[in-house]
Scaffold this motif. Structure first.
Motif: not given
Length: 142
Positions: A76-84, A125-126, A128-132, A137-142
């Motif tokens: 769940l906390c990894l989900g928070h990190a993905a959101r942030r 992550l999807r 942010y990927k779509n924004r990239w 936005h530039r997202v360097s890693s998944w």
């Protein structure tokens, strides 16, 4: 009829040293599990260091015996990190997926929070990927 009104508050973010100490204590003695959950949720919601958040989630989510409450909370906390942050390491995504699979198979092994966490990871992550892909936005890693 008595109604109990509970008020939810996000746990405060703590120093990295304190969080690491609380997690180590809980991994050695499950009586400290709730303190570790509070510490992990606090950093996942407020800390600016994604790598530290992932490290804590990975440690709690992979070093704990079946049935521990913080297995599901780790995902769940990894989900928070993905959101942030809009990204996670491959290892973090893999752990969240494994914990969610275990939760689906046996909710007494890993709490369904893990399924929620994986859903958050997938969605954010999807997003942010779509924004990239659209050049916002530039997202360097998944």
């Amino acid at each position: 009829m008595n109604h109990v009104h509970r008020r939810f508050q996000n746990p405060p973010s703590r120093s990295h040293d304190t969080v690491a100490e609380v997690i180590d204590r809980a991994l050695a003695d499950r009586r400290y599990e709730q303190a570790a959950i509070d510490a992990l949720v606090g950093v996942a919601l407020a800390d600016v260091d994604r790598v530290f958040i992932e490290h804590c989630c990975l440690k709690m989510g992979s070093s704990t015996s079946a049935g521990a409450a913080f297995l599901g909370v780790s995902a769940l906390c990894l989900g928070h990190a993905a959101r942030r942050f809009g990204r996670l390491s491959a290892e973090a995504i893999q752990l969240a997926g494994a914990l969610a699979a275990r939760a689906r198979h046996d909710p007494s092994d890993v709490s369904p929070n893990a399924v929620d966490g994986l859903g958050d990871i997938t969605w954010h992550l999807r997003r942010y990927k779509n924004r990239w892909h659209h050049g916002r936005h530039r997202v360097s890693s998944w």
